[in-house]
Design a protein around this motif. Sequence first.
Motif, PDB file in Angstrom:
ATOM      1  N   THR A   1      10.109   1.477  -1.296  1.00 27.57           N
ATOM      2  CA  THR A   1       9.197   0.940  -2.293  1.00 27.57           C
ATOM      3  C   THR A   1       8.854  -0.513  -1.974  1.00 27.57           C
ATOM      4  O   THR A   1       9.496  -1.154  -1.129  1.00 27.57           O
ATOM      5  CB  THR A   1       9.807   1.019  -3.700  1.00 27.57           C
ATOM      6  N   ALA A   2       7.842  -1.033  -2.642  1.00 25.34           N
ATOM      7  CA  ALA A   2       7.388  -2.406  -2.380  1.00 25.34           C
ATOM      8  C   ALA A   2       8.428  -3.415  -2.839  1.00 25.34           C
ATOM      9  O   ALA A   2       9.217  -3.159  -3.751  1.00 25.34           O
ATOM     10  CB  ALA A   2       6.063  -2.647  -3.109  1.00 25.34           C
ATOM     11  N   ASP A   3       8.420  -4.581  -2.173  1.00 24.63           N
ATOM     12  CA  ASP A   3       9.312  -5.653  -2.601  1.00 24.63           C
ATOM     13  C   ASP A   3       8.742  -6.339  -3.834  1.00 24.63           C
ATOM     14  O   ASP A   3       7.672  -5.963  -4.331  1.00 24.63           O
ATOM     15  CB  ASP A   3       9.520  -6.659  -1.455  1.00 24.63           C
ATOM     16  N   SER A   4       9.453  -7.330  -4.315  1.00 28.48           N
ATOM     17  CA  SER A   4       9.061  -7.984  -5.564  1.00 28.48           C
ATOM     18  C   SER A   4       8.073  -9.127  -5.360  1.00 28.48           C
ATOM     19  O   SER A   4       7.620  -9.738  -6.340  1.00 28.48           O
ATOM     20  CB  SER A   4      10.311  -8.523  -6.274  1.00 28.48           C
ATOM     21  N   LEU A   5       7.727  -9.436  -4.107  1.00 30.47           N
ATOM     22  CA  LEU A   5       6.803 -10.542  -3.865  1.00 30.47           C
ATOM     23  C   LEU A   5       5.384 -10.145  -4.226  1.00 30.47           C
ATOM     24  O   LEU A   5       4.967  -9.000  -3.988  1.00 30.47           O
ATOM     25  CB  LEU A   5       6.879 -10.961  -2.400  1.00 30.47           C
TER      26      LEU A   5
ATOM     27  N   VAL B   1       0.857  -1.184   0.000  1.00 31.42           N
ATOM     28  CA  VAL B   1       0.000   0.000   0.000  1.00 31.42           C
ATOM     29  C   VAL B   1       0.894   1.236   0.000  1.00 31.42           C
ATOM     30  O   VAL B   1       0.895   2.023   0.941  1.00 31.42           O
ATOM     31  CB  VAL B   1      -0.956   0.001   1.213  1.00 31.42           C
ATOM     32  N   TYR B   2       1.677   1.361  -1.051  1.00 34.70           N
ATOM     33  CA  TYR B   2       2.623   2.476  -1.166  1.00 34.70           C
ATOM     34  C   TYR B   2       2.001   3.618  -1.954  1.00 34.70           C
ATOM     35  O   TYR B   2       1.267   3.408  -2.912  1.00 34.70           O
ATOM     36  CB  TYR B   2       3.916   2.002  -1.826  1.00 34.70           C
ATOM     37  N   LEU B   3       2.362   4.816  -1.538  1.00 39.08           N
ATOM     38  CA  LEU B   3       1.812   5.998  -2.180  1.00 39.08           C
ATOM     39  C   LEU B   3       2.497   6.305  -3.498  1.00 39.08           C
ATOM     40  O   LEU B   3       1.880   6.750  -4.444  1.00 39.08           O
ATOM     41  CB  LEU B   3       1.935   7.197  -1.231  1.00 39.08           C
ATOM     42  N   THR B   4       3.776   6.071  -3.532  1.00 42.63           N
ATOM     43  CA  THR B   4       4.531   6.387  -4.741  1.00 42.63           C
ATOM     44  C   THR B   4       5.734   5.484  -4.839  1.00 42.63           C
ATOM     45  O   THR B   4       6.245   4.992  -3.829  1.00 42.63           O
ATOM     46  CB  THR B   4       5.003   7.853  -4.735  1.00 42.63           C
TER      47      THR B   4
END
Length: 225
Positions: free
Chosen positions: A216-220, A204-207
């Motif tokens: 930032t989000a991981d690759s999973l 649930v990242y904004l940017t």
Amino acid sequence: MPSKTARSARLLPPRETPRPSRSRYAIGLVAAILVAGSLGYLFGAPDATENSVAEMRAAEMKRDATQVTELTSAARATVAELAVVMTGLGEALPPGGALAARTPTDAEVGEWQRVMKQAVDKHSVTPSGTTATNVARAGFRSAVDGMAIAVDTYAYCRKLPDDVRAGCLDVARRQRTAGVMAWSVAATQLDQINVDAGHGHQHVYLTSTPGEGAMTADSLPEGAN
């Protein structure tokens, strides 16, 4: 001489086997009880206190799982609302405090402020949960507060003369960046508590714009443990 009559040997009564005293019996009984209790402890037999603690922990885990789900839903809704605001504000606040490449209208800035106020109100509700969930919740609250201040600062900068406006815009830009970074930290914590609660990864990242310093989000994939 009269003969002496031999006396018959007396038969002595048999010796009685000594009986254990009551004190020794009591000591043995206590020892048996202690041994039984120790064996129960070693083999994990729960007592009333342990059962009560286990029930409290189970109830806490169930409550926390519910809170994690609710917080994740609230964060996703906020992302959808704030993405437009932060993108527009980023376009109006280029690096270095220069004048904007795209100048929003007063109505647009007013809408940004309205959206940010709603986000602040939404995340001001902070029910108590586990420490990990409280950290994520407080992180989102700090993030939206910071981004709301950035929007208000930008609205104020627009009213200033040109000779001081650039410095004010730079402050607003830095506030926006700090808010976005704070959101990314909270989102990372939210991702972890979802995994711990058995919900799998929730991003649930904004940017994900590079150069802002945000996590930032991981690759999973979503939902993967």
